[in-house]
Design an enzyme around this catalytic site. Structure first.
Site, PDB file in Angstrom:
ATOM      1  N   SER A 147      12.799  98.947 -52.372  1.00  0.00           N
ATOM      2  CA  SER A 147      14.113  99.120 -53.171  1.00  0.00           C
ATOM      3  C   SER A 147      15.338  99.783 -52.616  1.00  0.00           C
ATOM      4  O   SER A 147      15.547  99.033 -51.277  1.00  0.00           O
ATOM      5  CB  SER A 147      13.808 100.055 -54.421  1.00  0.00           C
ATOM      6  OG  SER A 147      14.778  99.883 -55.449  1.00  0.00           O
ATOM      7  N   ASP A 306      21.127  96.266 -55.032  1.00  0.00           N
ATOM      8  CA  ASP A 306      20.410  96.942 -54.051  1.00  0.00           C
ATOM      9  C   ASP A 306      19.640  95.952 -53.162  1.00  0.00           C
ATOM     10  O   ASP A 306      19.645  94.824 -53.658  1.00  0.00           O
ATOM     11  CB  ASP A 306      19.652  98.105 -54.500  1.00  0.00           C
ATOM     12  CG  ASP A 306      18.635  97.598 -55.455  1.00  0.00           C
ATOM     13  OD1 ASP A 306      18.789  96.512 -55.927  1.00  0.00           O
ATOM     14  OD2 ASP A 306      17.548  98.339 -55.990  1.00  0.00           O
ATOM     15  N   ASP A 308      16.412  94.894 -53.010  1.00  0.00           N
ATOM     16  CA  ASP A 308      15.579  94.047 -53.812  1.00  0.00           C
ATOM     17  C   ASP A 308      16.166  93.267 -55.117  1.00  0.00           C
ATOM     18  O   ASP A 308      15.352  92.622 -55.801  1.00  0.00           O
ATOM     19  CB  ASP A 308      14.287  94.531 -54.079  1.00  0.00           C
ATOM     20  CG  ASP A 308      14.126  95.679 -55.099  1.00  0.00           C
ATOM     21  OD1 ASP A 308      15.060  96.437 -55.140  1.00  0.00           O
ATOM     22  OD2 ASP A 308      13.236  95.956 -55.870  1.00  0.00           O
ATOM     23  N   ASP A 310      17.097  94.483 -57.881  1.00  0.00           N
ATOM     24  CA  ASP A 310      16.774  94.735 -59.336  1.00  0.00           C
ATOM     25  C   ASP A 310      18.020  96.040 -59.880  1.00  0.00           C
ATOM     26  O   ASP A 310      17.812  95.875 -61.232  1.00  0.00           O
ATOM     27  CB  ASP A 310      15.553  95.344 -59.533  1.00  0.00           C
ATOM     28  CG  ASP A 310      15.084  96.609 -58.693  1.00  0.00           C
ATOM     29  OD1 ASP A 310      16.051  97.172 -57.890  1.00  0.00           O
ATOM     30  OD2 ASP A 310      14.058  97.231 -58.604  1.00  0.00           O
TER      31      ASP A 310
END
Length: 580
Positions: A147, A306, A308, A310
């Site tokens: 993340s 961010d 990734d 999400d």
């Protein structure tokens, strides 16, 4: 010889140790502190997966710790799901160091069990992985990502066959299966050439991206005519060196948002995240380049995702012309109000809004105004995904879900927080309010005037290593055994202990109630005047977090209440740790 030294010796004498790990191990030879931290325990596989620093050792992310996790997952799937080998597992990965390698290692271990793996041919966002599980009908999904953690981290997240993050009961069984694996250095694998020869690996191209974009187009609240119209909203977008670029740009194009400027320095994937201190849209420094470009172009809205994809951060102009980054609670409340105000009243009768217990109570106030029921979940989007799954059988309608840490979900075709969906809806909402002559900050003021001035905050204390873990445990033990009855002159009305599932209602005749949520190491204090404090160790980082929520008559009133709560809790924690 201590237990960690024995494990270190096993690795150090293993003849087939991967060369780069052997080299890294050589670099810390003789450094007992570094060696102990790398080998004193196994990297924690928590309720969603594992995340840690890259490097050699059982307390690090490397091909061997990944193989052991996959081996445990494979055995769990073979026992608990049907048609495992045919349905297979889908794997995606982000822009971090070793992400692609870990994705292939996942396929190599699953292939040794005859389980087919679908692997994306290039990096993809987490929400697309969640969607892919459902689209392909696989028994599970794996996302290789850390993340928004610093560059030296990577992670391994597991998704169930519903496309949601695994829930605690599933995690416990997977952890048990991992623990039965034995030596992480000896996990059987099938080499990539053999996987391809036996059709046990399927490389995924654009098919799933296109299917996702079709679903994304359906979440819009715009009338068909308005959807086709070119929109005069000036947008600046930064994917912060991550995975969001293609899907966000394609999604905006579908809705005819044609005035989109991308922060070029942050458009390409970069595992070092070289232009930011942290690739986290929660951190305002991540928006510095976007703000510069926004001022150049007089942008109406700035978007930041961010790595990734999400989590979504949004910034808009304040009355002085400066860009202000909205909090996750503020953006969530605005999105909720926009969605509910543009939804069919008949749908709202069975609609449910989902939020976590540390998310703003403003969301509940907004939902109440539209007659929509709010359901609280534990911290972590896996619990929101689990609730949506339950709705499939109860007849309730999922309308929106969010958490304070910049995670939002508008439509359940994905079952995890989705920055791509949120980016589309945030732009559509900003376009709507612009046509009403208001910025999003002015729209937020409308909510405050109607529902009260809600303000939230969060402080975190990072305590790394073995000693840090012990300190965090000590803080929670002390707070649990000696619960506060007053915080910053506010009386505590209820104490919620999520580990014991008990709510203690204080007063002249105290009573105990049951909390109908899964157990978690978390304490929440409900205070008078609609204020609250919650203490929770992070499940993925060496941190203990303290969340705050207040409600006041004005911004100044709320800011004063928030500051007093923060000051008091910092004193309480420093007294426990002996750092005052």
């Amino acid at each position: 010889m201590t237990s960690w030294e024995k494990v270190y010796q096993k690795w150090n004498t293993f003849q087939n140790l991967e060369p780069s790990l052997k080299s890294d191990l050589e670099k810390i030879k003789g450094n007992d502190e570094a060696l102990e931290d790398a080998f004193y325990k196994e990297l924690t596989f928590g309720t969603g997966g594992m995340r840690g620093v890259l490097g050699p050792g059982i307390n690090r992310m490397n091909i061997y710790t990944v193989r052991k996790a996959v081996n445990g997952l494979a055995n769990y799937l073979l026992v608990n799901t049907v048609n495992v080998k045919d349905r297979g597992v889908v794997v995606a990965y982000d822009s971090r160091y070793m992400s692609q390698e870990f994705a292939v290692e996942t396929a190599k271990v699953l292939g040794a069990y005859g389980i087919r793996t679908h692997v994306f041919d290039t990096l993809r966002p987490t929400p697309l992985l969640s969607f892919a599980v459902r689209y392909l009908g696989t028994v599970a999904g794996v996302m290789i990502t850390a993340s928004h953690n610093p560059p030296e981290y990577n992670g391994f997240k597991v998704y169930n066959e519903d496309g949601g993050q695994i829930i605690p009961e599933e995690a416990e069984e997977i952890i048990s299966s991992i623990q039965q694996t034995g030596d992480e250095l000896l996990v059987p694998v099938m080499e990539r050439e053999e996987l391809e020869k036996k059709d046990l690996i399927n490389w995924i191209g654009k098919e799933i991206d296109n299917a996702y974009l079709e679903q994304l187009n359906l979440i819009s609240k715009l009338e068909p005519e308005a959807k086709q119209k070119e929109k005069d909203l000036q947008i600046v977008f930064t994917p912060l060196h991550g995975t969001a670029y293609n899907l966000v740009m394609d999604g905006l194009e579908q809705l005819n948002f044609s005035h989109v400027d991308v922060v070029k320095e942050q458009a390409k994937p970069d595992p070092e995240f070289s232009t930011v201190e942290s690739p986290n849209p929660e951190e305002h420094q991540a928006f510095e380049l976007a703000i510069t470009k926004g001022k150049e172009n007089n942008a109406d809205i700035l978007l930041g995702t961010d790595p990734d994809a999400d989590r979504l951060g949004v910034a808009v102009k304040d009355p002085s012309g400066e860009y202000k980054v909205l909090t996750g609670n503020q953006l969530g409340s605005l999105l909720l109000d926009y969605i509910l105000s543009h939804s069919d009243p008949i749908v709202l009768k069975s609609a449910r809004m989902l939020k976590t217990v540390v998310t703003s109570e403003l969301g509940r106030a907004v939902a109440d105004a539209y007659g929509v029921k709010t359901i609280d979940t534990l911290t972590g989007f896996k619990y929101i995904g689990e609730k949506i799954r339950q709705f499939d059988s109860t007849g309730e309608t999922f309308i929106f879900g969010y958490e304070e840490s910049y995670g939002y979900l508008i439509s359940s075709f994905a079952r995890d927080k989705d920055a791509v969906q949120a980016a589309m809806m945030a732009c559509e909402m900003a376009y709507y309010w612009k046509n009403q002559g208001k910025t999003l900050l002015e729209a937020l003021d409308v909510l405050y005037e109607e529902h009260g001035y809600y303000l939230e905050g969060m402080t975190s204390l990072t305590l790394k290593g073995k000693e840090g873990s012990q300190q965090i445990a000590k803080i929670m033990e002390e707070i649990r055994n000696n619960p506060l009855t007053e915080i910053a002159a506010f009386q505590v009305e209820k104490v919620e202990d999520y580990l014991s599932s008990q709510r203690t209602v204080l007063g002249n005749a105290p009573k105990i109630e049951t909390i109908e949520l899964p157990k978690e190491n978390m304490m929440k204090f409900i205070l008078e005047q609609n204020n609250w404090v919650c203490l929770r160790p992070s499940g993925t980082e060496p941190k203990i977090k303290c969340y705050y929520g207040v409600s006041g008559d004005s911004k100044q009133d709320s800011e004063q209440k928030l500051a007093s709560l923060k000051d008091k809790m910092e004193v309480v924690i420093s007294q426990i740790t002996g750092s005052n």
